[in-house]
Design a protein around this motif. Sequence first.
Motif, PDB file in Angstrom:
ATOM      1  N   GLU A  39      -5.599   2.589  -7.813  1.00  0.00           N
ATOM      2  CA  GLU A  39      -6.653   3.631  -7.327  1.00  0.00           C
ATOM      3  C   GLU A  39      -7.516   3.236  -6.282  1.00  0.00           C
ATOM      4  OE1 GLU A  39      -6.841   6.709  -7.862  1.00  0.00           O
ATOM      5  OE2 GLU A  39      -4.999   6.630  -9.205  1.00  0.00           O
TER       6      GLU A  39
ATOM      7  N   LEU B 170       0.816  -1.139  -0.200  1.00  0.00           N
ATOM      8  CA  LEU B 170      -0.011  -0.061   0.023  1.00  0.00           C
ATOM      9  C   LEU B 170       0.781   1.265   0.070  1.00  0.00           C
ATOM     10  CD1 LEU B 170      -2.881  -1.168   2.322  1.00  0.00           C
ATOM     11  CD2 LEU B 170      -2.604  -1.350  -0.011  1.00  0.00           C
ATOM     12  N   ASP B 171       1.712   1.167   0.804  1.00  0.00           N
ATOM     13  CA  ASP B 171       2.831   2.500   0.682  1.00  0.00           C
ATOM     14  C   ASP B 171       3.294   2.685  -0.765  1.00  0.00           C
ATOM     15  OD1 ASP B 171       2.409   2.705   3.445  1.00  0.00           O
ATOM     16  OD2 ASP B 171       4.121   1.834   4.109  1.00  0.00           O
TER      17      ASP B 171
ATOM     18  N   THR C  51      -5.531   2.580  -3.003  1.00  0.00           N
ATOM     19  CA  THR C  51      -4.906   3.854  -2.577  1.00  0.00           C
ATOM     20  C   THR C  51      -5.680   4.149  -1.714  1.00  0.00           C
ATOM     21  OG1 THR C  51      -3.661   4.236  -4.523  1.00  0.00           O
ATOM     22  CG2 THR C  51      -4.011   6.049  -2.902  1.00  0.00           C
ATOM     23  N   GLY C  52      -5.136   4.425  -0.322  1.00  0.00           N
ATOM     24  CA  GLY C  52      -5.941   5.040   0.996  1.00  0.00           C
ATOM     25  C   GLY C  52      -6.898   3.888   1.598  1.00  0.00           C
ATOM     26  N   ARG C  53      -7.057   2.807   0.971  1.00  0.00           N
ATOM     27  CA  ARG C  53      -7.939   1.664   1.710  1.00  0.00           C
ATOM     28  C   ARG C  53      -7.091   1.161   3.014  1.00  0.00           C
ATOM     29  NH1 ARG C  53     -11.980  -1.318   0.218  1.00  0.00           N
ATOM     30  NH2 ARG C  53     -12.102  -0.520  -1.723  1.00  0.00           N
ATOM     31  N   ASP C  54      -7.971   0.970   4.024  1.00  0.00           N
ATOM     32  CA  ASP C  54      -7.374   0.670   5.317  1.00  0.00           C
ATOM     33  C   ASP C  54      -6.810  -0.777   5.108  1.00  0.00           C
ATOM     34  OD1 ASP C  54      -7.798   0.459   8.281  1.00  0.00           O
ATOM     35  OD2 ASP C  54      -8.598  -1.463   7.651  1.00  0.00           O
TER      36      ASP C  54
END
Length: 236
Positions: A48, A20-21, A51-54
Amino acid sequence: MNIALKITSLLLSYPEKELLDDLPELKAALASSAVPEAVAVALGRLIEDLTGRDLYEAQERYVHLFDRTRALSLHLFEHVHGESRDRGQAMVDLMALYETGGFEIDAKELPDYLPLFLEFLSTRPRAEAEDLLGQTAHITEAIGERLRKRESVYASAFAALSLLSSAEADQKLLKELMAAPEDDPDDLKALDSIWEEEAVTFGGNAGEGACGPDRLRTRMRAAERQPGDVAGPVSH
């Protein structure tokens, strides 16, 4: 093609924090490389979404999709051999192919794990990578179609693989795979029953005739064989 295969391999792997990073870097790599636009769009859709998902949400979704139903298993030979002994020999053959290509794998991963297979392909010359990818097309097409039916964003990764493959999926084998019943990932009792079958073992010397893509083709087409048939030797 190699960068697209590498990125697809990463996106289909279990989503650890590191993945994720690294998503911004993967997005940048897609934009700066000669990846076909349609492939970049398909992979970008999954990037996309992640991205930003927990992290734990992403991991739970991944396990629910790929680890709790055989119909979506990311282990290639699961779809043609199940847990039979044929799968063990197929593993040995695939390991031999990796070793011939100088590709070392972590012992914790089975050789037929799709992200690992794609990582291997990303290290090979384009013609060889396209050939090997084409040999698995009926499996990846079946998984992709099932994901589309579930409206899963992971179908985008399999759409990318279809675009990267130079070969059409064998329609007979694809039809057979799609005709197989799909297990319910929420039926825990049925899930326990499925995995109480004989475990696969593999190892040792792959032996004569175990190297090269033709051997993989033989194993991938094993679903066409009748029970009790034995694949003949492969000439090189």
